[in-house]
Motif scaffolding. Structure first.
Motif, PDB file in Angstrom:
ATOM      1  N   UNK A 139      16.419  -4.319 -49.245  1.00  0.00           N
ATOM      2  CA  UNK A 139      15.610  -5.638 -49.308  1.00  0.00           C
ATOM      3  C   UNK A 139      15.429  -5.965 -50.657  1.00  0.00           C
ATOM      4  N   UNK A 140      14.216  -7.477 -50.856  1.00  0.00           N
ATOM      5  CA  UNK A 140      14.550  -7.294 -52.351  1.00  0.00           C
ATOM      6  C   UNK A 140      13.138  -8.011 -52.470  1.00  0.00           C
ATOM      7  N   UNK A 141      12.512  -7.638 -53.871  1.00  0.00           N
ATOM      8  CA  UNK A 141      11.749  -8.319 -54.296  1.00  0.00           C
ATOM      9  C   UNK A 141      11.654  -9.498 -55.333  1.00  0.00           C
ATOM     10  N   UNK A 142      10.946 -10.672 -55.684  1.00  0.00           N
ATOM     11  CA  UNK A 142      11.116 -11.319 -57.002  1.00  0.00           C
ATOM     12  C   UNK A 142      10.691 -10.344 -57.950  1.00  0.00           C
ATOM     13  N   UNK A 165      14.580  -7.561 -57.320  1.00  0.00           N
ATOM     14  CA  UNK A 165      14.466  -6.053 -57.212  1.00  0.00           C
ATOM     15  C   UNK A 165      15.076  -6.111 -55.898  1.00  0.00           C
ATOM     16  N   UNK A 166      15.923  -5.198 -56.064  1.00  0.00           N
ATOM     17  CA  UNK A 166      16.974  -4.849 -54.951  1.00  0.00           C
ATOM     18  C   UNK A 166      16.796  -3.286 -54.585  1.00  0.00           C
ATOM     19  N   UNK A 167      16.000  -3.215 -52.941  1.00  0.00           N
ATOM     20  CA  UNK A 167      15.647  -1.687 -52.964  1.00  0.00           C
ATOM     21  C   UNK A 167      16.974  -1.220 -51.296  1.00  0.00           C
ATOM     22  N   UNK A 168      17.355   0.195 -51.280  1.00  0.00           N
ATOM     23  CA  UNK A 168      17.774   0.435 -50.083  1.00  0.00           C
ATOM     24  C   UNK A 168      17.120   0.830 -49.123  1.00  0.00           C
ATOM     25  N   UNK A 169      17.282   0.068 -47.966  1.00  0.00           N
ATOM     26  CA  UNK A 169      16.557   0.395 -47.093  1.00  0.00           C
ATOM     27  C   UNK A 169      16.350   1.488 -46.065  1.00  0.00           C
ATOM     28  N   UNK A 170      17.162   2.390 -46.127  1.00  0.00           N
ATOM     29  CA  UNK A 170      17.848   3.567 -45.653  1.00  0.00           C
ATOM     30  C   UNK A 170      17.390   4.891 -46.021  1.00  0.00           C
ATOM     31  N   UNK A 199      21.036 -12.388 -49.536  1.00  0.00           N
ATOM     32  CA  UNK A 199      21.116 -10.839 -48.862  1.00  0.00           C
ATOM     33  C   UNK A 199      21.640 -10.482 -49.720  1.00  0.00           C
ATOM     34  N   UNK A 200      21.443  -9.218 -50.129  1.00  0.00           N
ATOM     35  CA  UNK A 200      21.435  -7.552 -50.966  1.00  0.00           C
ATOM     36  C   UNK A 200      22.081  -6.846 -50.296  1.00  0.00           C
ATOM     37  N   UNK A 201      23.182  -5.865 -50.395  1.00  0.00           N
ATOM     38  CA  UNK A 201      23.795  -4.944 -49.984  1.00  0.00           C
ATOM     39  C   UNK A 201      23.671  -3.989 -50.902  1.00  0.00           C
ATOM     40  N   UNK A 202      23.526  -3.120 -50.355  1.00  0.00           N
ATOM     41  CA  UNK A 202      23.609  -1.169 -51.272  1.00  0.00           C
ATOM     42  C   UNK A 202      26.190  -0.440 -50.903  1.00  0.00           C
ATOM     43  N   UNK A 255       9.477 -14.405 -46.275  1.00  0.00           N
ATOM     44  CA  UNK A 255       9.415 -15.155 -47.717  1.00  0.00           C
ATOM     45  C   UNK A 255       9.090 -13.865 -48.873  1.00  0.00           C
ATOM     46  N   UNK A 256       9.726 -14.419 -49.872  1.00  0.00           N
ATOM     47  CA  UNK A 256       9.793 -13.451 -51.123  1.00  0.00           C
ATOM     48  C   UNK A 256       9.267 -14.487 -52.242  1.00  0.00           C
TER      49      UNK A 256
END
Length: 163
Positions: free
Chosen positions: A47-50, A66-71, A95-98, A149-150
């Motif tokens: 997921x991500x945030x501005x 700022x991207x944060x891994x979900x798992x 959509x961000x992926x790591x 919504x970000x």
């Protein structure tokens, strides 16, 4: 006795799944768990945030997120493998992926945030910025996706500045 190919495949699958199972021993920051092959694929969800919502305006064509891994990944988001931008009439979905984490056993600390610059290709205008990961069933039930919504944080405020 000779194994038929179907039986050999079942045995190989069973052994590989046993190999993915952890011993349940706690890691340095809490219980660790091992991932199945399907979970490793899902571990690319992020997921991500501005990073600074007050600095965003409708004229922007680039955005710091700022991207944060979900798992679970021992508190580390890791390398960002892909950022996909889909431009719509009312929204810009990002959509961000790591990269999947190395190894197979992780504790479930909250993961760090990794900043990345995203080129939107055109100005935001009066569109909402939304997190495309929140469409995935696994992400949709997390607190990170209470809303997708970000920006802007409230549509009641009128159109974003600069539009």
């Amino acid at each position: 006795m000779r194994l038929r190919p179907v039986n050999a495949g079942i045995i190989v699958l069973a052994l590989s799944l046993v190999g993915c199972m952890g011993d349940g021993a706690p890691g340095p920051h809490g219980p660790s768990r091992s991932l199945t092959p399907e979970e490793v694929i899902e571990e690319s969800l992020a997921t991500w945030q501005v990073t600074d919502g007050s600095a965003v305006n409708g004229d922007d064509t680039k955005l710091a997120i700022g991207v944060t891994r979900l798992g679970c990944a021992n508190g580390e988001t890791g390398e960002i493998s892909d950022v996909d931008v889909q431009l719509g009439d009312d929204q810009v979905a990002i959509r961000a992926r790591v990269e999947p984490p190395p190894g197979s056993a992780y504790n479930c600390l909250g993961n760090d945030m990794v900043e990345v610059q995203v080129d939107l290709g055109e100005p935001i205008g009066d569109r909402m910025l939304v997190d495309g990961a929140c469409e995935h069933p696994r992400a949709a039930t997390t607190s990170a996706c209470d809303t997708d919504v970000r920006w802007p944080l409230s549509r009641d405020d009128g159109p974003p500045a600069g539009s």
